[in-house]
Design an enzyme around this catalytic site. Structure first.
Site, PDB file in Angstrom:
ATOM      1  N   SER A   1       0.801  -1.239   0.000  1.00  0.00           N
ATOM      2  CA  SER A   1       0.000   0.000   0.000  1.00  0.00           C
ATOM      3  C   SER A   1       0.827   1.278   0.000  1.00  0.00           C
ATOM      4  CB  SER A   1      -0.940   0.017   1.201  1.00  0.00           C
ATOM      5  OG  SER A   1      -1.983  -0.883   0.977  1.00  0.00           O
TER       6      SER A   1
ATOM      7  N   LYS B   1       0.252   3.444  -2.923  1.00  0.00           N
ATOM      8  CA  LYS B   1      -0.959   4.277  -3.028  1.00  0.00           C
ATOM      9  C   LYS B   1      -0.604   5.766  -2.999  1.00  0.00           C
ATOM     10  CE  LYS B   1      -3.834   0.549  -1.347  1.00  0.00           C
ATOM     11  NZ  LYS B   1      -4.329  -0.256  -0.269  1.00  0.00           N
TER      12      LYS B   1
ATOM     13  N   TYR C   1      -4.061  -3.152 -10.150  1.00  0.00           N
ATOM     14  CA  TYR C   1      -3.917  -2.905  -8.709  1.00  0.00           C
ATOM     15  C   TYR C   1      -2.999  -3.935  -8.053  1.00  0.00           C
ATOM     16  CZ  TYR C   1      -5.076  -2.563  -3.770  1.00  0.00           C
ATOM     17  OH  TYR C   1      -4.988  -2.463  -2.400  1.00  0.00           O
TER      18      TYR C   1
ATOM     19  N   TYR D   1      -4.435   4.035   8.139  1.00  0.00           N
ATOM     20  CA  TYR D   1      -5.778   3.467   8.321  1.00  0.00           C
ATOM     21  C   TYR D   1      -6.384   3.848   9.668  1.00  0.00           C
ATOM     22  CZ  TYR D   1      -3.326   0.858   4.781  1.00  0.00           C
ATOM     23  OH  TYR D   1      -2.547   0.527   3.721  1.00  0.00           O
TER      24      TYR D   1
END
Ligand code: GLN
Length: 307
Positions: free
Chosen positions: A67, A70, A192, A243
């Site tokens: 991630s 991202k 992705y 998160y």
């Protein structure tokens, strides 16, 4: 601490402290190809604005970026389409796990932010529409910024993610039902999973993050983002990058940061330097235990934080 500061003694001290710390968490096991990582591995790098890099431990060892990518797809998409992106993804912390589905229905298929999986899927979808090759655009950018031509996608990890990707597929299909995905879902998922499976080291990622400390300026001196956009990306990293532990990360580390389930965490000291730390043992939120601890020590020892 005043400049000039050589970061090497700070990194050596942090590595020695981390070495003494028991309890490293557990590697991600929902992606079988990541489960085999040794949680005792630890590396950390700091890159200054001019590309000088300091490192300790496994700082040159490539790992699965997951991630962390991202951040780069967000920046690349903003560079292409600017604010239009924000009509399709929000910028509020979700307070939910990175792969959560629950808010999407209440919020009509518009994900809370670009760093939870749903939001990152929207960003990758849009970047793919803009460029025709989202994962390739990402890889080219990471190679250019790190100066490492050898950066590559681990296709075994991508295949492992794809084989165990029901949650991400559910997120993508659900958002497609709301008209928030432009490409065919299988095409998007392939991009992705390949994006998540780029391998890079702490040194590579600290360098590649440099544009966020240079207020949008790339390693070659050209501009990727406006000053405001770079500030915005840093702000979203601070509030959403880890998160449902973003509050705790801001409290402990005090820097914009982004984690990945490969055990890497990047962080930005705007105007000063960028960091990347890697240790594959994760906490329950999917953030590296030793990685967050090392960044906590870094800002405590140096006083370099945004606060
Ligand atoms: N590839 C992972 C996933 O989509 C990335 C998650 C993460 O690093 N937090 O589940």
């Amino acid at each position: 601490m005043s400049s000039p500061l050589t970061f090497q003694p700070v990194l050596d001290r942090i590595a020695a402290e981390i070495e003494q710390t028991p309890g490293r968490g557990r590697p991600a096991d929902y992606i079988p190809a990541l489960a085999a990582c040794d949680p005792r591995r630890f590396g950390m790098a700091v890159a200054e604005l001019d590309g000088t890099v300091y490192g300790v431990g496994d700082w040159r060892q490539p790992f699965s970026t997951q991630s962390i990518t991202k951040v780069f797809t967000l920046a690349l998409d903003l560079a292409h389409e600017a604010d239009e992106l924000w009509e399709h993804v929000g910028r509020e912390p979700s307070g939910n796990p990175f792969n959560s589905l629950v808010q999407l229905e209440y919020e009509n298929g518009i994900p809370r932010n670009p760093f939870i999986n749903a939001g990152a899927l929207v960003v990758t979808d849009r970047l793919h529409t803009q460029t025709g090759d989202a994962a390739g655009t990402l890889l080219d950018f990471l190679r250019a910024e790190s100066g490492n031509e050898h950066l590559a996608i681990n296709e075994d990890v991508a295949a492992s993610e794809s084989a165990h990707g029901d949650r991400n597929a559910a997120l993508a299909h659900f958002m497609a039902a709301y008209g928030n995905i432009g490409n065919p879902v299988p095409v998007l998922l392939d991009e992705y999973f390949r994006q998540c499976s780029v391998e890079a080291s702490c040194a590579d990622l600290a360098l590649a993050t440099g544009f966020l400390a240079r207020h949008g300026i790339r390693a070659d001196g050209s501009r990727l983002l406006t000053m405001s956009q770079a500030k915005e990306v840093n702000a979203v990293m601070l509030t959403c990058g880890t998160y449902d532990a973003a509050g705790e990360f801001a409290y402990r580390v005090g820097l914009p940061g982004k984690s990945g389930v490969g055990g890497g965490v990047i962080a930005v000291v705007p105007g000063r330097c960028t960091l990347c730390v890697w240790s594959p043992g994760l906490d329950g939120h999917g953030n590296s235990v030793a990685g967050v601890a090392a960044l906590d020590r870094f800002t405590t020892i140096t006083g370099l934080s945004v606060f």
